[in-house]
Scaffold this active site. Structure first.
Site, short mmCIF file in Angstrom:
data_model
loop_
_atom_site.label_atom_id
_atom_site.label_comp_id
_atom_site.label_asym_id
_atom_site.label_seq_id
_atom_site.Cartn_x
_atom_site.Cartn_y
_atom_site.Cartn_z
N CYS A 94 58.48 -40.55 33.59
CA CYS A 94 57.44 -41.58 33.69
C CYS A 94 57.97 -42.84 33.01
O CYS A 94 58.29 -42.83 31.82
CB CYS A 94 56.15 -41.10 33.01
SG CYS A 94 54.85 -42.33 32.99
N CYS A 152 54.85 -48.86 37.93
CA CYS A 152 55.40 -47.52 38.13
C CYS A 152 56.93 -47.53 38.10
O CYS A 152 57.59 -47.95 39.06
CB CYS A 152 54.91 -46.91 39.44
SG CYS A 152 55.36 -45.17 39.63
#
Length: 205
Positions: A2, A152
């Site tokens: 992530c 992201c």
């Protein structure tokens, strides 16, 4: 893996006094990731190698119609859509969530898994930027029907792999992305054979 989680981890560990200067090597489920907190508050991340496995994959989505997207790996599996005809704005979060959720359900119904057999659990819509300093704007649906408030990191890595595969990005070229709100990522990208290794100095504002 992530991207924004790694940014938060680096800042938190530094604040707690548990991280010294230099590169931190982080063991993730998808492989080792390198990160460094810079003096200006940004975090530079060297992600796992990213690549596109399929281009222009057709999907028939109930209530939407036939769309096409790329399947790419950037630390998570993504289905990236450019021909969505959606306005990417914070004011349309519910509509964008509904659209991407329908796409994900259609992918599962049509048995369109990633090459490894894993589920494609991130759906990304991308389009032209609204900020002059950016190259693209996006919306990302994550597992659990949650949307990503950041641009992201893994999705940006997957998008870089697609751009490179299409001949639209050169080694070392800077590419900037903003989410459907203010957060941004800047990605200068070195390359390794058929896959790319994104390196993203990212600052969230």
């Amino acid at each position: 893996m992530c991207g924004h989680g790694t940014i938060g981890l680096m800042v938190t560990l530094t604040h707690m006094g548990r991280l010294s200067q230099g590169v931190c090597r982080i063991d993730t489920n998808c492989g080792p990731v390198e990160a460094r907190l810079n003096a200006n508050g940004s975090v530079t991340i060297r992600n796992v190698p990213s690549y596109r496995s399929s281009a222009a994959v057709p999907v028939n989505v109930p209530g939407i119609g036939r769309i096409h997207g790329d399947i790419a790996w950037g630390g998570n599996w993504f289905f990236l859509i450019g021909d969505h005809r959606q306005q990417l704005s914070f004011q349309r979060i519910e509509e964008l969530t509904d659209y991407t959720w329908r796409v994900r359900q259609a992918l599962e119904a049509q048995a369109s898994p990633a090459p490894t057999g894993r589920q494609i659990d991130h759906i990304e819509l991308f389009g032209p930027p609204t900020a002059p300093e950016a190259d693209s704007k996006n919306f990302v649906l994550c597992p659990g029907k949650a949307y990503d408030r950041s641009p992201c990191g893994t999705g940006t890595s997957a998008k870089l792999a697609c751009l490179y595969a299409d001949g639209k990005l050169k080694p070392g070229e800077i590419w900037r992305r903003k989410a459907s709100w203010a957060a941004s990522l800047k990605a200068p990208s070195p390359w390794k054979t058929a896959s790319c290794i994104p390196r993203s100095p990212a600052t969230h504002t």
